[in-house]
Design a protein around this motif. Sequence first.
Motif, PDB file in Angstrom:
ATOM      1  N   LYS A  11       0.995  -1.225   0.053  1.00 43.88           N
ATOM      2  CA  LYS A  11       0.069   0.151  -0.046  1.00 43.88           C
ATOM      3  C   LYS A  11       0.922   1.336   0.201  1.00 43.88           C
ATOM      4  O   LYS A  11       0.546   2.238  -0.773  1.00 43.88           O
ATOM      5  N   ARG A  12       2.047   1.341   0.814  1.00 46.57           N
ATOM      6  CA  ARG A  12       2.906   2.510   0.752  1.00 46.57           C
ATOM      7  C   ARG A  12       3.380   2.861  -0.326  1.00 46.57           C
ATOM      8  O   ARG A  12       3.869   4.030  -0.970  1.00 46.57           O
ATOM      9  N   ASN A  13       3.682   1.723  -1.391  1.00 47.74           N
ATOM     10  CA  ASN A  13       4.562   1.791  -2.672  1.00 47.74           C
ATOM     11  C   ASN A  13       3.406   2.364  -3.345  1.00 47.74           C
ATOM     12  O   ASN A  13       3.931   3.165  -4.366  1.00 47.74           O
TER      13      ASN A  13
ATOM     14  N   GLN B 161       1.009   4.100  -3.122  1.00 48.41           N
ATOM     15  CA  GLN B 161       0.642   5.400  -2.589  1.00 48.41           C
ATOM     16  C   GLN B 161       1.559   6.359  -2.952  1.00 48.41           C
ATOM     17  O   GLN B 161       1.418   7.500  -3.765  1.00 48.41           O
TER      18      GLN B 161
END
Length: 242
Positions: A192-194, A196
């Motif tokens: 999810k972080r990547n 985003q």
Amino acid sequence: MDHLESYQALYQRACERKGGPARLEAMLGEPLSPEALAQLGDDRILAEFTRKVFQSGFVWRVVDDKWSGFEAVFFDFDIEKVLLMSDEMLEKKAQDPRIIRNFNKVKTVRDNALMMADVARQHGSFARFLADWPASDIIGLWAYLKKHGSRLGGNTGAYALRMLGKDTFIISQDVEAYFRARNVVSGGINSKRNHQAIQQAFNQLQQQSGRSMQALSRIIAFSQGDNFMQPEAVESPASQVN
């Protein structure tokens, strides 16, 4: 993201590698407008989801060669007819030589039809739902397809959206390599972080350029890797092309 290149720097390098602005522009393509996308039949969307599910991890050409069989076996992907298929009928269809005989993938046809029917009841059609989803949060649409659909995670859903004409970037090997080289992403690319971080980078490039996510995605990909083309005989400056 101050360490990212500007759009103009990316575009210039892609032009140099692909033989000039005219050649590059011919390779970019454009997504459908939201109005045109909303006019798609939901049967065509289910068909493309199914095509990409079966192509995932398989030879795409083989699926394409059998596609008329898929259309026949699954009632031309009519949503209401697909929803009426029983478990026994799905098992029988999974043995039909006209398609790729993979029962787990066959089951996704009905599963994804159910997702689409649920959405259509709220939005009028699944096509309208896709058309209204903002490209500035395309990773949110990917996440929706992964959560509520069947086997539409990873790049499968994204490639289906691209083929349907929805404006989306694709995290191809070259795009991933570009962002890794600039420390925008680390670890598993589908975290999810990547996602985003990549969405934020594309939004920034779009604000600079006014280009579609599709065009930006391909410009990044074409600025990477080992494939070059000879320059055009007459080449206009990259700054003249938006």
